[in-house]
Enzyme design. Structure first.
Site, PDB file in Angstrom:
ATOM      1  N   HIS A   1     -24.495  -4.137  -2.834  1.00 19.44           N
ATOM      2  CA  HIS A   1     -24.105  -5.482  -3.257  1.00 19.44           C
ATOM      3  C   HIS A   1     -24.998  -6.509  -2.590  1.00 19.44           C
ATOM      4  O   HIS A   1     -25.692  -6.243  -1.602  1.00 19.44           O
ATOM      5  CB  HIS A   1     -22.631  -5.767  -2.984  1.00 19.44           C
ATOM      6  CG  HIS A   1     -22.265  -5.974  -1.533  1.00 19.44           C
ATOM      7  ND1 HIS A   1     -22.589  -7.115  -0.834  1.00 19.44           N
ATOM      8  CD2 HIS A   1     -21.587  -5.181  -0.657  1.00 19.44           C
ATOM      9  CE1 HIS A   1     -22.116  -7.033   0.409  1.00 19.44           C
ATOM     10  NE2 HIS A   1     -21.512  -5.851   0.548  1.00 19.44           N
ATOM     11  N   CYS A   2     -25.024  -7.688  -3.147  1.00 19.79           N
ATOM     12  CA  CYS A   2     -25.698  -8.838  -2.530  1.00 19.79           C
ATOM     13  C   CYS A   2     -24.661  -9.938  -2.432  1.00 19.79           C
ATOM     14  O   CYS A   2     -23.688  -9.792  -1.696  1.00 19.79           O
ATOM     15  CB  CYS A   2     -26.930  -9.246  -3.325  1.00 19.79           C
ATOM     16  SG  CYS A   2     -26.698  -9.415  -5.100  1.00 19.79           S
ATOM     17  N   SER A   3     -24.816 -11.009  -3.167  1.00 17.32           N
ATOM     18  CA  SER A   3     -23.795 -12.053  -3.179  1.00 17.32           C
ATOM     19  C   SER A   3     -22.866 -11.865  -4.368  1.00 17.32           C
ATOM     20  O   SER A   3     -21.724 -11.459  -4.228  1.00 17.32           O
ATOM     21  CB  SER A   3     -24.446 -13.439  -3.197  1.00 17.32           C
ATOM     22  OG  SER A   3     -25.131 -13.678  -1.979  1.00 17.32           O
TER      23      SER A   3
END
Length: 764
Positions: free
Chosen positions: A420-422
């Site tokens: 995941h990132c944001s």
């Protein structure tokens, strides 16, 4: 034709790479068309035929309006005896200049281009909705090439197949649960839809961990999500923890793991994911950095520390991969977001990759353009020093390094990975798709690559409309010596502005966190980029995506600060893998180059919307043609002559797995319309500027964190007592600790002011 002030201009001079051509410029509702005549030489090759016997062959240059990024008019009064000109910079890196003898005609052309480019107001007015293909393209239907159930069945997940611990949930068939996610969600069989319903509330935009790839041999998975809603109060979700534990447990009953080698990490070559062949000698590019990353991750492992010896490949090191820089993920806690508190995920190790956000990537590409922007007027090669300072190659190498790490964990370490990132639709899509290219030969065929793009980019909700800016912006149009809209900054080029004082505002207020002068926003929680605070105490908390621009009947345009070359970077990274492994891909370089062109041409409907829901509601498959029609009807043009389809793990060069060689990342010179000598003539060794490691070694990792230990900036305190007032000083102390040079993974030497600026870039 109401937008066309002038439809045809004769005696126009085209300048491109310093060469000049005279011809006629036509303006249609969807294209600029410059036509000129080429004089044919005599048949015996002795030169041009006499004027009265000359044969003229018409030739045309077509430019679709959405592909225009920068348009600049330079008017010249008649008394100056200089032609007025219009300079265009296109997103496929075509640079042209049109010169006019009449200033009024030049202004009319400029106004017409501007109207057809950035005053449409609706996606449905783009060329794709009026394009009618000819044969043989007309006989192909690319909309049918991807079927989600068929792809999951290929991976071994269906109602009738042998149970691999996964089922397909229909909780999102009406897109009411998670509007930016696909309709079908593969989840562990032990997880009910009711658990999904509660777990979704803990992830930004209800983008909870969902399967995207299942390894065919070891049953290990790649899942993807958005960031959790941790906040300064260190919120947790039992359902989210249960879901992730179930995901990481799906392979425990699988007995088809490869026979593990007793050699320690780095002492012999990586084995193919088929796992049946003998160990092979290492590829030169694989060992040092990869072994170091394996060691760093193993430090956080929680296997039995008794007398049983650790066997390479036999112990799982399940990973949570946070693609962001550690300090950026940390900063998001101030606005109710953040990264997993590993005290609650003791069954996994978390790593930070340090991949920068969309705004850094946009500025990086703009700096590349600065090195190429005179390409219309001069044939000179680009300034390679300016190219190097853009950081573009570094960003591509970092992305590939992260994808290689994920591929090794799944294919060699037999472990599960959550990415995941944001919001989980930019960096997450890049890493997920690239790691699958490394793992699965199917995705390296033309059909498989199309399926991969449909699955991990289109179905999982990459925001193509926002990131690509199909409706353009008046900020990209300018008249020299005049200020357009009060903006004195040259549009489209690097516009680094001061970061201001967003950090203090974020810590003192629950809304209105951001100073408008800042240059960067990471999570676009609303259409205007403002983050909303999250109250996890409310049982009804649910972060729902706002409708994308262009969904309603109003007028819409591009928000320049939401554009970024995210999909472009993915294609560039794929090009690197193709260049490094030229026999392992069925498609050729031109296939990737034309994919980027048609991303921006808006001739096809495939990339026009942000997610599966928007495409279904807009009936895009009924009203437009698929971009895959173009490629499949001309397939022979895009096939790789060197492709070898054989997969045999017993023979070097035919293994299932491939890995990126990050030290060999190069400029994609064909994309920029330049020769290899112009872009890559002077050898440059890429060196990562940060990362963890002993004895000077560097890796993509900027932090490794488990429940018991942390290496690098992740070692900063992450568990403040409950209460916003108490949490703020803790975050401030943690941020300060990131620059003090403590621990093995420090970035070292950063001042508090520079760290504050890094946080502001991610938070705004």
């Amino acid at each position: 034709m109401e937008r066309t002030r002038i439809a045809k201009v004769e005696d126009v001079k085209l300048i491109r790479r310093g060469e000049q051509l005279e011809g006629t410029l036509h303006l249609t509702p969807h294209h600029l068309i410059f036509s000129h005549a080429l004089r044919i030489t005599s048949e015996d090759g002795s030169g041009s035929v006499p004027e009265n016997q000359a044969k003229l062959r018409p030739k045309e240059l077509w430019i679709t309006y959405p592909i225009i990024q920068i348009c600049t008019l330079r008017p010249s009064p008649l008394a100056s005896h200089l032609p007025s000109s219009i300079r265009l910079r296109c997103r496929d890196f075509t640079f042209v200049c049109f010169c006019f003898n009449d200033e009024k005609k030049a202004r009319d052309v400029y106004d017409s281009i501007k109207a057809w480019t950035c005053k449409l107001g609706r996606i449905e007015k783009l060329y794709a909705f009026s394009y009618q293909p000819q044969r043989p393209e007309k006989e192909v239907n690319g909309w049918n090439i991807y079927d989600a159930r068929n792809e999951w069945k290929r991976q071994g997940i269906s109602d009738k197949s042998v149970d691999k611990g996964w089922r397909i949930s229909t909780i999102n068939t009406d897109y009411g649960f998670s509007p930016t996610y696909p309709a079908l969600l593969p989840v562990p069989t032990t997880i009910s839809d009711n658990t999904l319903n509660y777990a979704g509330r803990y992830r930004s935009r209800v983008r909870l961990p969902i399967l995207t790839y299942l390894h065919p041999v070891n049953n290990c998975s790649i899942t993807r999500s958005s960031q959790p809603l941790v906040g300064v109060r260190q919120n947790r979700s039992i359902q989210d923890e249960k879901l992730l534990l179930a995901i990481f447990s799906t392979s425990h009953s699988n007995n088809s793991l490869a026979e593990p080698s007793s050699s320690p990490p780095g002492s012999h070559s990586p084995r193919s994911s088929d796992g049946d062949g003998p160990a092979r000698s290492p590829e030169p590019s694989f060992m040092d950095t990869e072994a170091l990353e394996d060691e760093m991750i193993a430090r956080g492992g929680h296997e039995d520390k008794g007398e049983k010896p650790l066997i390479y490949g036999a112990q799982q090191h399940n990973l949570i991969v946070d693609a962001r820089p550690t300090v950026n993920a940390y900063a998001m806690q101030a606005v109710g977001l953040g990264s997993e508190n590993m005290d609650n995920y003791r069954f996994a190790t978390k790593v930070y990759l340090g991949i920068d956000n969309i705004h850094v990537m946009r500025d990086s590409l703009n700096k590349v353009i600065d090195a190429l922007k005179e390409s219309d007027l001069t044939p000179l090669a680009p300034n390679r020093d300016v190219l190097a300072k853009s950081g573009w190659i570094k960003h591509i190498a970092n992305m590939l390094d992260g994808a290689g790490l994920i591929a090794r964990q799944v294919g060699l370490q037999h472990s599960h990975v959550l990415i995941h990132c944001s919001d989980g639709w930019d960096r997450t899509s890049q890493l997920s798709a690239l790691s699958q290219l490394c793992l699965d030969p199917y995705y390296r065929t033309m059909e498989g690559f199309i399926v991969l793009v449909e699955k991990d980019w289109l179905s999982f909700g990459h925001m193509f409309a926002h990131r690509s800016g199909f409706l353009s912006s008046e900020k990209w149009f300018s008249i020299e010596n005049e200020r357009i809209g009060g903006d004195s900054v040259r549009p489209g080029f690097s516009t680094d502005s001061g970061p201001g004082h967003a950090l203090e505002n974020a810590l003192l207020s629950a809304k209105g966190f951001f100073n408008k002068n800042n240059k960067s926003r990471d999570s676009l929680a609303d259409s205007d980029g403002e983050m909303q605070p999250v109250d996890m105490d409310s049982p009804s908390t649910k972060r729902i995506s706002s409708p994308s621009k262009g969904d309603s009947g109003g007028k819409h345009t591009t928000k320049v600060k939401e554009t970024s070359p995210v999909f472009h970077q993915f294609l560039d990274a794929t090009y690197q893998l193709l260049y490094q492994h030229p026999t392992r891909f069925e498609f050729n370089e031109r296939f990737l180059r034309r994919s980027l062109y048609h991303l921006y041409s808006c001739q096809y409907g495939t990339f026009l919307y942000n997610n599966e829901k928007d495409r279904k509601e807009s009936h895009v498959s009924e009203k437009t043609r698929s971009v895959w029609d173009y490629f499949l009807s001309r397939k022979e043009q895009f096939l790789n002559d060197q492709y070898d389809a054989m997969i045999d793990d017993n023979e070097r060069g035919h293994e299932r797995l491939i890995f990126p060689k990050t030290g060999e990342v190069r400029w994609w010179n064909e994309l920029f319309g330049r020769t290899d000598e112009e872009m890559n003539g002077r050898a440059a060794v890429y060196t990562q500027p940060h990362g963890l490691g002993d004895n000077g070694n560097t890796t993509i990792l900027t932090g490794v964190e488990t429940a018991e230990d942390a290496v690098g900036p992740a070692a900063a305190p992450t568990s403040p007592p409950n209460g916003f007032a108490v949490g703020i000083p803790t975050i401030a102390a943690g941020v300060a600790a990131l620059g003090l040079g403590k621990g093995k993974g420090t970035r070292g030497g950063k001042s508090p002011s520079s760290l504050r600026e890094e946080m502001e870039v991610e938070m705004q």
